[in-house]
Design a protein around this motif. Sequence first.
Motif, PDB file in Angstrom:
ATOM      1  N   SER A   1      14.275  32.204  -8.611  1.00  0.00           N
ATOM      2  CA  SER A   1      14.410  31.251  -9.716  1.00  0.00           C
ATOM      3  C   SER A   1      13.444  31.544 -10.849  1.00  0.00           C
ATOM      4  N   THR A   2      12.180  31.839 -10.507  1.00  0.00           N
ATOM      5  CA  THR A   2      11.166  31.992 -11.554  1.00  0.00           C
ATOM      6  C   THR A   2      11.244  33.341 -12.240  1.00  0.00           C
ATOM      7  N   THR A   3      11.863  34.339 -11.628  1.00  0.00           N
ATOM      8  CA  THR A   3      12.003  35.624 -12.304  1.00  0.00           C
ATOM      9  C   THR A   3      13.298  35.711 -13.102  1.00  0.00           C
TER      10      THR A   3
ATOM     11  N   LEU B   1      15.965  36.236 -21.468  1.00  0.00           N
ATOM     12  CA  LEU B   1      16.245  36.418 -22.886  1.00  0.00           C
ATOM     13  C   LEU B   1      17.734  36.407 -23.187  1.00  0.00           C
ATOM     14  N   GLY B   2      18.558  36.560 -22.153  1.00  0.00           N
ATOM     15  CA  GLY B   2      20.000  36.530 -22.358  1.00  0.00           C
ATOM     16  C   GLY B   2      20.540  35.137 -22.572  1.00  0.00           C
ATOM     17  N   PHE B   3      19.709  34.117 -22.384  1.00  0.00           N
ATOM     18  CA  PHE B   3      20.148  32.731 -22.573  1.00  0.00           C
ATOM     19  C   PHE B   3      19.767  32.239 -23.968  1.00  0.00           C
ATOM     20  N   THR B   4      20.593  31.381 -24.526  1.00  0.00           N
ATOM     21  CA  THR B   4      20.268  30.742 -25.808  1.00  0.00           C
ATOM     22  C   THR B   4      19.490  29.459 -25.598  1.00  0.00           C
ATOM     23  N   HIS B   5      19.213  29.114 -24.349  1.00  0.00           N
ATOM     24  CA  HIS B   5      18.489  27.884 -24.040  1.00  0.00           C
ATOM     25  C   HIS B   5      17.619  28.146 -22.817  1.00  0.00           C
ATOM     26  N   GLN B   6      16.761  27.207 -22.496  1.00  0.00           N
ATOM     27  CA  GLN B   6      15.931  27.294 -21.302  1.00  0.00           C
ATOM     28  C   GLN B   6      16.662  26.679 -20.123  1.00  0.00           C
ATOM     29  N   PRO B   7      17.053  27.489 -19.126  1.00  0.00           N
ATOM     30  CA  PRO B   7      17.746  26.913 -17.960  1.00  0.00           C
ATOM     31  C   PRO B   7      16.871  25.880 -17.267  1.00  0.00           C
ATOM     32  N   LEU B   8      17.481  24.800 -16.835  1.00  0.00           N
ATOM     33  CA  LEU B   8      16.772  23.717 -16.172  1.00  0.00           C
ATOM     34  C   LEU B   8      17.193  23.542 -14.723  1.00  0.00           C
ATOM     35  N   GLN B   9      18.304  24.146 -14.330  1.00  0.00           N
ATOM     36  CA  GLN B   9      18.795  24.028 -12.954  1.00  0.00           C
ATOM     37  C   GLN B   9      19.428  25.354 -12.546  1.00  0.00           C
ATOM     38  N   CYS B  10      19.355  25.661 -11.272  1.00  0.00           N
ATOM     39  CA  CYS B  10      20.043  26.829 -10.745  1.00  0.00           C
ATOM     40  C   CYS B  10      20.321  26.591  -9.263  1.00  0.00           C
ATOM     41  N   TYR B  11      21.302  27.286  -8.724  1.00  0.00           N
ATOM     42  CA  TYR B  11      21.574  27.157  -7.294  1.00  0.00           C
ATOM     43  C   TYR B  11      22.026  28.500  -6.748  1.00  0.00           C
ATOM     44  N   LEU B  12      21.913  28.632  -5.451  1.00  0.00           N
ATOM     45  CA  LEU B  12      22.257  29.873  -4.764  1.00  0.00           C
ATOM     46  C   LEU B  12      22.862  29.521  -3.413  1.00  0.00           C
TER      47      LEU B  12
ATOM     48  N   PHE C   1      18.807  24.906  -4.216  1.00  0.00           N
ATOM     49  CA  PHE C   1      18.942  24.341  -5.559  1.00  0.00           C
ATOM     50  C   PHE C   1      17.568  24.234  -6.192  1.00  0.00           C
ATOM     51  N   GLY C   2      17.454  24.665  -7.455  1.00  0.00           N
ATOM     52  CA  GLY C   2      16.215  24.572  -8.207  1.00  0.00           C
ATOM     53  C   GLY C   2      16.371  23.650  -9.391  1.00  0.00           C
ATOM     54  N   LEU C   3      15.371  22.821  -9.619  1.00  0.00           N
ATOM     55  CA  LEU C   3      15.407  21.839 -10.703  1.00  0.00           C
ATOM     56  C   LEU C   3      14.097  21.923 -11.467  1.00  0.00           C
ATOM     57  N   GLN C   4      14.184  22.053 -12.788  1.00  0.00           N
ATOM     58  CA  GLN C   4      12.988  22.103 -13.623  1.00  0.00           C
ATOM     59  C   GLN C   4      13.015  20.976 -14.641  1.00  0.00           C
ATOM     60  N   THR C   5      11.934  20.200 -14.665  1.00  0.00           N
ATOM     61  CA  THR C   5      11.746  19.177 -15.689  1.00  0.00           C
ATOM     62  C   THR C   5      10.499  19.536 -16.484  1.00  0.00           C
ATOM     63  N   GLN C   6      10.135  18.714 -17.434  1.00  0.00           N
ATOM     64  CA  GLN C   6       8.956  18.998 -18.245  1.00  0.00           C
ATOM     65  C   GLN C   6       7.696  19.039 -17.402  1.00  0.00           C
TER      66      GLN C   6
ATOM     67  N   LEU D   1      24.613  24.512   4.879  1.00  0.00           N
ATOM     68  CA  LEU D   1      25.846  24.939   4.223  1.00  0.00           C
ATOM     69  C   LEU D   1      26.890  23.829   4.190  1.00  0.00           C
ATOM     70  N   SER D   2      26.769  22.864   5.086  1.00  0.00           N
ATOM     71  CA  SER D   2      27.758  21.786   5.156  1.00  0.00           C
ATOM     72  C   SER D   2      27.667  20.822   3.976  1.00  0.00           C
ATOM     73  N   VAL D   3      26.546  20.828   3.234  1.00  0.00           N
ATOM     74  CA  VAL D   3      26.403  19.946   2.079  1.00  0.00           C
ATOM     75  C   VAL D   3      27.266  20.470   0.937  1.00  0.00           C
ATOM     76  N   PRO D   4      28.128  19.664   0.342  1.00  0.00           N
ATOM     77  CA  PRO D   4      28.974  20.126  -0.767  1.00  0.00           C
ATOM     78  C   PRO D   4      28.127  20.617  -1.944  1.00  0.00           C
ATOM     79  N   THR D   5      28.562  21.705  -2.538  1.00  0.00           N
ATOM     80  CA  THR D   5      27.802  22.285  -3.644  1.00  0.00           C
ATOM     81  C   THR D   5      27.678  21.307  -4.809  1.00  0.00           C
ATOM     82  N   PHE D   6      28.726  20.543  -5.067  1.00  0.00           N
ATOM     83  CA  PHE D   6      28.672  19.614  -6.201  1.00  0.00           C
ATOM     84  C   PHE D   6      27.648  18.504  -6.013  1.00  0.00           C
ATOM     85  N   ALA D   7      27.182  18.300  -4.770  1.00  0.00           N
ATOM     86  CA  ALA D   7      26.213  17.235  -4.496  1.00  0.00           C
ATOM     87  C   ALA D   7      24.762  17.702  -4.608  1.00  0.00           C
ATOM     88  N   LEU D   8      24.536  19.006  -4.815  1.00  0.00           N
ATOM     89  CA  LEU D   8      23.174  19.535  -4.805  1.00  0.00           C
ATOM     90  C   LEU D   8      22.326  18.955  -5.930  1.00  0.00           C
ATOM     91  N   ARG D   9      22.886  18.839  -7.125  1.00  0.00           N
ATOM     92  CA  ARG D   9      22.115  18.331  -8.250  1.00  0.00           C
ATOM     93  C   ARG D   9      21.663  16.897  -8.004  1.00  0.00           C
TER      94      ARG D   9
END
Length: 439
Positions: free
Chosen positions: A352-354, A381-392, A400-405, A415-423
């Motif tokens: 996530s951090t790299t 640098l390929g993003f036009t914004h600072q990503p705040l969430q990511c998942y794998l 799931f990774g979450l970044q706030t201020q 794996l049984s947890v639905p992907t849409f529920a991670l956030r």
Amino acid sequence: MMLQDGSTQLLCLTASSGVPLFTRGAHKQLPFSVIGSLNGVHMFGSGQGAVLSCCETEGGGKVVWRVFQDSVMLIAVSGGGGGRGGAGSSSSSKEEEYHLQRLLENVWNCLVLVLGQDELVNVRNVERLKRDLRSCFCLIDQLMEEKQEGILGNLTHCADSLMPPNPVLLQETLQGFAQAADSEFGCLIVHGRIAAATEKWWRLAPQEVVLLSALMRSLSTSGSVSCDYPVFLPQGSPTVAHRLLRFQLLPGADVCVLCGPTPSLHRAESGLVGRFWTPLVEHLRDCLAVGERCLPGSVSLRPDVLALFLINRETRRSVSCVRTPTNHSHSDLPLPSKPRCWELLKLFYIFSTTRYFTQEETVCVSPEERAQRSNTDNFILGFTHQPLQCYLVTEECKSFGLQTQQHQLFLLVPLSVPTFALRTMATQTLSDIVAATGF
């Protein structure tokens, strides 16, 4: 391949002449001819105006070079294939390089912490330096072996912390104890993690806080109940030593202060430790009972959280825990073991951090070190914004990774947890922890 898969060897040489100072790590050491070749190819590159910092071998291993203060060269050699991957070969290579670069930074700071910068930069007698470096081996081995699960500060440069059930009382006692010892720098370590620290302790550079915690863990395993140990602060005082007074309060609980010539170890041990800490024995036991969970009982985690790693970006502190759900009904989907969860947590942090999240510690490093890390920012640098969430999603779990201020949260779930529920899970978990602890 030169080394067995998964093993890492650390080489230390003089930068000017390439004289080997020590080697640590893999059981089977590299031949002297190989060590000479690794040094020679780096020197050849320098002579041609090229800086050789990393390369990959045909067998998937990594070699990373770093010269510090034009005096000491550190080389890390990895056998590769040790299970650090999990997100594809290219990302595995990136994660391994990050891990090895961080190891070299930590080892250099460790050498400065124990010996001081002058001893390393102004080498007058190589044989004497070799002997002096032996006093660093125990701490270096701890940094390389990473035996204690849940200690991630060596990788993140955030202080591994434990949230005690009675933080105010511990903080007040520690503050009074430090003042009585003529110090503004005090710290209480429980299970290798910081349970309380004075304001000036938190003002130390993040790398210094992490290394001092590692030194405390090393001293606590020596069997002594107290010690008076000279230390140099790699950022704040690399040439002038301070005294680290460390006392065991209970097995697994130690307190330390950084001070000057006074008080003596005997005076502090006989006159201060008992006066301040004896009334808090039961509170210390409550603190020890928190254990690897690092979170007090007031924090209730969802049952399907396998592991979490939470960073406070402002204070550079972190808490982490791995747990096995007791009501996991999907027996056909095996869960990763506890040691593997710790490994996956570290891998996902690097992933996530790299690639997505920012690393605040770059503001604390030298321009030279910042240039060394600039390659990891190319993806961002390929993003036009600072990503705040990511998942794998891997074959073992979902992450799931979450970044706030103020925070970064890294979560592992089955794996049984639905992907849409991670956030939603991550957001709720962060909210629950902050509401209960103020972390």
